[in-house]
Motif scaffolding. Sequence first.
Motif, PDB file in Angstrom:
ATOM      1  N   GLU A  82      -6.792  32.847  16.507  1.00  0.00           N
ATOM      2  CA  GLU A  82      -5.629  31.880  16.478  1.00  0.00           C
ATOM      3  C   GLU A  82      -4.388  32.138  17.097  1.00  0.00           C
ATOM      4  O   GLU A  82      -3.589  31.753  17.655  1.00  0.00           O
ATOM      5  N   PHE A  83      -3.913  33.433  16.650  1.00  0.00           N
ATOM      6  CA  PHE A  83      -2.795  34.134  17.182  1.00  0.00           C
ATOM      7  C   PHE A  83      -1.554  33.566  17.119  1.00  0.00           C
ATOM      8  O   PHE A  83      -0.726  33.012  17.979  1.00  0.00           O
ATOM      9  N   GLY A  84      -1.479  32.854  15.658  1.00  0.00           N
ATOM     10  CA  GLY A  84      -0.326  32.357  15.383  1.00  0.00           C
ATOM     11  C   GLY A  84      -0.099  30.667  15.347  1.00  0.00           C
ATOM     12  O   GLY A  84       0.647  29.827  15.049  1.00  0.00           O
ATOM     13  N   ILE A  85      -1.242  30.289  16.012  1.00  0.00           N
ATOM     14  CA  ILE A  85      -1.492  28.719  16.062  1.00  0.00           C
ATOM     15  C   ILE A  85      -2.689  28.257  15.515  1.00  0.00           C
ATOM     16  O   ILE A  85      -3.747  28.386  16.180  1.00  0.00           O
ATOM     17  N   PRO A  86      -2.480  27.667  14.493  1.00  0.00           N
ATOM     18  CA  PRO A  86      -3.762  27.132  13.571  1.00  0.00           C
ATOM     19  C   PRO A  86      -4.602  26.194  14.450  1.00  0.00           C
ATOM     20  O   PRO A  86      -4.181  25.359  15.269  1.00  0.00           O
ATOM     21  N   GLY A  87      -5.836  26.364  14.553  1.00  0.00           N
ATOM     22  CA  GLY A  87      -6.968  25.671  15.331  1.00  0.00           C
ATOM     23  C   GLY A  87      -6.975  26.084  16.848  1.00  0.00           C
ATOM     24  O   GLY A  87      -7.666  25.278  17.296  1.00  0.00           O
ATOM     25  N   ARG A  88      -6.251  27.220  16.955  1.00  0.00           N
ATOM     26  CA  ARG A  88      -6.575  27.689  18.432  1.00  0.00           C
ATOM     27  C   ARG A  88      -7.343  28.799  18.537  1.00  0.00           C
ATOM     28  O   ARG A  88      -7.527  29.782  17.724  1.00  0.00           O
ATOM     29  N   ARG A  89      -8.013  28.907  19.769  1.00  0.00           N
ATOM     30  CA  ARG A  89      -8.576  30.224  20.068  1.00  0.00           C
ATOM     31  C   ARG A  89      -7.795  30.868  21.241  1.00  0.00           C
ATOM     32  O   ARG A  89      -7.672  30.285  22.303  1.00  0.00           O
ATOM     33  N   TYR A  90      -7.544  31.900  21.228  1.00  0.00           N
ATOM     34  CA  TYR A  90      -6.423  32.630  22.274  1.00  0.00           C
ATOM     35  C   TYR A  90      -7.181  33.967  23.028  1.00  0.00           C
ATOM     36  O   TYR A  90      -7.546  34.720  22.127  1.00  0.00           O
ATOM     37  N   PHE A  91      -7.130  33.843  24.186  1.00  0.00           N
ATOM     38  CA  PHE A  91      -7.661  35.024  25.074  1.00  0.00           C
ATOM     39  C   PHE A  91      -6.852  35.361  26.076  1.00  0.00           C
ATOM     40  O   PHE A  91      -5.961  34.328  26.707  1.00  0.00           O
ATOM     41  N   ARG A  92      -6.675  36.502  26.157  1.00  0.00           N
ATOM     42  CA  ARG A  92      -5.740  37.069  27.437  1.00  0.00           C
ATOM     43  C   ARG A  92      -6.402  38.172  28.220  1.00  0.00           C
ATOM     44  O   ARG A  92      -7.129  39.004  27.672  1.00  0.00           O
ATOM     45  N   LYS A  93      -5.858  38.233  29.311  1.00  0.00           N
ATOM     46  CA  LYS A  93      -6.523  39.308  30.280  1.00  0.00           C
ATOM     47  C   LYS A  93      -5.567  40.056  31.005  1.00  0.00           C
ATOM     48  O   LYS A  93      -4.236  39.497  31.319  1.00  0.00           O
ATOM     49  N   GLY A  94      -5.469  41.385  31.031  1.00  0.00           N
ATOM     50  CA  GLY A  94      -4.528  42.294  31.750  1.00  0.00           C
ATOM     51  C   GLY A  94      -3.644  42.862  30.693  1.00  0.00           C
ATOM     52  O   GLY A  94      -2.889  43.687  31.281  1.00  0.00           O
ATOM     53  N   GLY A  95      -3.958  42.931  29.402  1.00  0.00           N
ATOM     54  CA  GLY A  95      -3.127  43.651  28.429  1.00  0.00           C
ATOM     55  C   GLY A  95      -1.625  43.258  28.614  1.00  0.00           C
ATOM     56  O   GLY A  95      -1.214  42.300  28.723  1.00  0.00           O
ATOM     57  N   ASP A  96      -0.836  44.248  28.460  1.00  0.00           N
ATOM     58  CA  ASP A  96       0.667  43.957  28.354  1.00  0.00           C
ATOM     59  C   ASP A  96       1.184  43.274  29.632  1.00  0.00           C
ATOM     60  O   ASP A  96       2.205  42.553  29.664  1.00  0.00           O
ATOM     61  N   GLU A  97       0.421  43.704  30.918  1.00  0.00           N
ATOM     62  CA  GLU A  97       0.889  43.170  32.059  1.00  0.00           C
ATOM     63  C   GLU A  97       0.000  42.145  32.365  1.00  0.00           C
ATOM     64  O   GLU A  97      -0.854  42.096  33.604  1.00  0.00           O
ATOM     65  N   ARG A  98      -0.302  41.148  31.524  1.00  0.00           N
ATOM     66  CA  ARG A  98      -1.444  39.875  31.389  1.00  0.00           C
ATOM     67  C   ARG A  98      -1.113  39.331  32.815  1.00  0.00           C
ATOM     68  O   ARG A  98      -0.115  38.917  33.461  1.00  0.00           O
ATOM     69  N   THR A  99      -2.643  38.804  33.390  1.00  0.00           N
ATOM     70  CA  THR A  99      -2.642  37.937  34.415  1.00  0.00           C
ATOM     71  C   THR A  99      -3.137  36.713  34.023  1.00  0.00           C
ATOM     72  O   THR A  99      -2.738  35.417  35.004  1.00  0.00           O
ATOM     73  N   HIS A 100      -3.915  36.412  32.960  1.00  0.00           N
ATOM     74  CA  HIS A 100      -4.506  35.079  32.671  1.00  0.00           C
ATOM     75  C   HIS A 100      -4.217  34.796  31.040  1.00  0.00           C
ATOM     76  O   HIS A 100      -4.377  35.988  30.111  1.00  0.00           O
ATOM     77  N   GLN A 101      -4.011  33.839  30.568  1.00  0.00           N
ATOM     78  CA  GLN A 101      -4.037  33.529  29.082  1.00  0.00           C
ATOM     79  C   GLN A 101      -4.912  31.961  29.028  1.00  0.00           C
ATOM     80  O   GLN A 101      -4.596  30.942  29.685  1.00  0.00           O
ATOM     81  N   VAL A 102      -5.951  32.116  27.999  1.00  0.00           N
ATOM     82  CA  VAL A 102      -6.713  30.925  27.732  1.00  0.00           C
ATOM     83  C   VAL A 102      -6.422  30.421  26.345  1.00  0.00           C
ATOM     84  O   VAL A 102      -6.555  31.327  25.352  1.00  0.00           O
ATOM     85  N   HIS A 103      -6.089  29.231  26.332  1.00  0.00           N
ATOM     86  CA  HIS A 103      -5.944  28.590  25.135  1.00  0.00           C
ATOM     87  C   HIS A 103      -6.987  27.505  24.805  1.00  0.00           C
ATOM     88  O   HIS A 103      -7.148  26.532  25.564  1.00  0.00           O
ATOM     89  N   VAL A 104      -7.639  27.597  23.758  1.00  0.00           N
ATOM     90  CA  VAL A 104      -8.765  26.817  23.419  1.00  0.00           C
ATOM     91  C   VAL A 104      -8.573  26.068  22.004  1.00  0.00           C
ATOM     92  O   VAL A 104      -8.224  26.550  21.065  1.00  0.00           O
ATOM     93  N   PHE A 105      -8.716  24.663  22.196  1.00  0.00           N
ATOM     94  CA  PHE A 105      -8.344  23.770  21.218  1.00  0.00           C
ATOM     95  C   PHE A 105      -9.884  22.826  20.919  1.00  0.00           C
ATOM     96  O   PHE A 105     -10.409  22.667  22.079  1.00  0.00           O
ATOM     97  N   ASP A 106     -10.081  22.370  19.771  1.00  0.00           N
ATOM     98  CA  ASP A 106     -11.069  21.547  19.485  1.00  0.00           C
ATOM     99  C   ASP A 106     -10.939  20.204  20.481  1.00  0.00           C
ATOM    100  O   ASP A 106      -9.673  19.988  20.428  1.00  0.00           O
TER     101      ASP A 106
END
Length: 306
Positions: A82-106
């Motif tokens: 959830e990474f701080g937002i209830p009901g979310r699935r959060y994915f990130r690519k690139g580590g600290d210098e991230r390139t993509h972020q994916v936010h998934v909700f029902d």
Amino acid sequence: MPQHVTVVDYDPSWPQRFWEERDRLCGALGEAALAIWHIGSTSVPGLAAKPVVDVLVAARSLEEVDAVEPRMRELGYECLGEFGIPGRRYFRKGGDERTHQVHVFDAGDRENIARHLALCDYLRSHEDARDEYAALKRSLARRFPYDIEGYCDGKDRFVRALEARALACYDDSWDRLYLAARRVQRPREISPLVEAGSVAAALLTEAGNVYVGVCIDTACSLGMCAERSAIAAMVTAGESRIRRIVAVMPGGGAGTPCGACRELMMQLDPAAREVEVLLDYESRRVARLGELVPGWWADARMAPEA
């Protein structure tokens, strides 16, 4: 090493980066993903942004998304729950210098899905808000070059106020209908002679209710289109006036209702000419039913009495 906060001019390659990543995400998420959108600042032409592509996914269920986490890791994503937002699935690519972020909700989480889509839509159509937001982000990036929390906290109040304005003028009914249809769209074999679910439809009535249906294909003439299935559910519930309708074809694109379904809708209601039919979900291209059935044979009989 802390994340470097950098805000750069809009890059026309960002949409292409999204589409390339979308293809990869479709492969990883499979049937769990009902819709995938480009959101965030990189989705707004002309808006300065951190060069990170944000992606919003509406899922059939979060459990299905959890089950394919190994595939997301294979694409290089960290799976952070959830990474701080209830009901979310959060994915990130690139580590600290991230390139993509994916936010998934029902897909049923209308609040979180609508606020993301509404904000992007608002910024695309309000140049003054876009420029004000860009100036704020540039200022915060200079102030907090290695403090992502300070950067995010600094724009939180502005973004919340912007979201409220955006939601006040955002109509999410097409999103609601599209996702309602996608939730029931799943090809399946009922028997050796009956298949169902490759096409799905959802309609919105004048009373504000949503009805869905799927196609039923048989080895004889007893089958039913998805649109007629949704219309049958509406009529069974005691309603007959349609405001909007969408038919979702295999592959997830919107398509025009068949001729028989258009005829049925025209016969249901003297005002049926004004029914809005979604022709393309991505561009929100819409046609009135009357435009799809020109010169209808029963116009005179269905005209309201003077």
